[in-house]
Design an enzyme around this catalytic site. Structure first.
Site, short mmCIF file in Angstrom:
data_model
loop_
_atom_site.label_atom_id
_atom_site.label_comp_id
_atom_site.label_asym_id
_atom_site.label_seq_id
_atom_site.Cartn_x
_atom_site.Cartn_y
_atom_site.Cartn_z
N ASN A 44 0.65 -1.26 -0.06
CA ASN A 44 -0.11 0.26 0.25
C ASN A 44 0.22 1.20 -0.02
O ASN A 44 2.19 1.51 1.07
CB ASN A 44 -1.42 0.09 1.34
N GLU A 46 0.04 4.86 0.33
CA GLU A 46 -0.97 6.08 1.32
C GLU A 46 -0.40 7.76 0.43
O GLU A 46 0.76 7.64 0.20
CB GLU A 46 -1.32 6.28 2.69
N CYS A 55 -3.91 0.62 -2.61
CA CYS A 55 -4.29 -0.43 -1.78
C CYS A 55 -2.42 -1.54 -2.39
O CYS A 55 -2.68 -1.18 -3.57
CB CYS A 55 -5.37 -1.51 -1.96
N GLU A 57 -2.82 -4.40 -3.34
CA GLU A 57 -3.54 -5.69 -3.97
C GLU A 57 -3.41 -4.68 -5.57
O GLU A 57 -3.04 -5.25 -6.31
CB GLU A 57 -4.65 -5.85 -3.92
N CYS A 89 -10.54 -5.18 -0.10
CA CYS A 89 -11.12 -4.30 -0.36
C CYS A 89 -12.95 -4.35 -1.77
O CYS A 89 -12.01 -4.97 -2.39
CB CYS A 89 -10.50 -3.09 0.35
N CYS A 92 -10.79 -3.04 -5.01
CA CYS A 92 -9.47 -3.58 -5.31
C CYS A 92 -10.48 -4.94 -6.29
O CYS A 92 -9.71 -5.92 -7.03
CB CYS A 92 -8.55 -4.42 -4.01
N1 THU Z 1 -5.42 -1.22 2.63
C1 THU Z 1 -4.73 -2.25 1.65
O1 THU Z 1 -3.52 -2.00 1.01
N2 THU Z 1 -5.23 -3.61 1.24
C2 THU Z 1 -6.27 -4.50 2.07
O2 THU Z 1 -6.60 -4.64 1.65
C3 THU Z 1 -7.32 -2.97 3.13
C4 THU Z 1 -6.40 -2.23 3.18
C5 THU Z 1 -4.61 -0.09 2.60
C6 THU Z 1 -5.13 0.99 2.61
C7 THU Z 1 -4.45 1.81 3.73
O3 THU Z 1 -3.39 2.34 3.34
C8 THU Z 1 -4.27 0.91 4.87
O4 THU Z 1 -4.35 -0.06 4.08
C9 THU Z 1 -5.23 1.39 6.04
O5 THU Z 1 -6.62 1.63 5.47
#
Ligand code: THU
Length: 134
Positions: A44, A46, A55, A57, A89, A92
């Site tokens: 991920n 941000e 994310c 994925e 999510c 994704c």
């Molecule tokens: N996140 C992911 O990268 N994948 C997931 O399956 C769930 C959430 C990340 C997004 C964000 O940077 C952090 O987790 C908190 O939601």
């Protein structure tokens, strides 16, 4: 198969170490196996404008497609900072369904030894690409 999925999970755990998550402090890694056997990972990433976060994925999918791989048989997701397994999510799931057949495995876990082993078809049923084809 479960041993191979656990190996894929280890690749996802390693990828999560590269996560850029200063806002949530929630590091996630993803690892895809391409139909050609190659493994593609993502983490991920941000942003201070939170909605721009990508994310793990989707990062892995973008990387794989940019490397010429468009079909995946399995995905592992590792959430390093969660005790419980974290599934992809909704956004994704839609993106993954574009490049994974419904029976492709999705395997995810957190920091404990618990894993969830399912398929993209279970997580994202009745999608317009696979289920509404004429
Ligand atoms: N996140 C992911 O990268 N994948 C997931 O399956 C769930 C959430 C990340 C997004 C964000 O940077 C952090 O987790 C908190 O939601």
């Amino acid at each position: 198969m479960s041993f191979a999925l656990e190996e894929l999970f280890v690749e996802a755990q390693k990828a999560a170490l590269s996560a850029y998550a200063p806002y949530s402090r929630f590091r996630v890694g993803a690892a895809l196996i391409g139909a050609d056997g190659r493994i593609f990972t993502g983490c991920n990433v941000e942003n201070r404008s939170f909605g721009l976060t990508i994310c793990a994925e989707r990062g892995a999918v973008m990387y794989a497609v940019s490397q010429g791989c468009r079909s995946f048989t399995a995905l592992a997701v590792a959430a390093l900072d969660s005790l419980v397994p974290i599934p992809p999510c909704g956004a994704c799931r839609q993106v993954l369904s574009e490049f994974m057949p419904p029976d492709a495995r999705v395997y995810f876990g957190g920091s404990s030894s618990k894993r969830v082993d399912t398929t993209i078809g279970v997580l994202y049923p009745f999608d317009s690409l696979h289920d509404l084809a004429l």
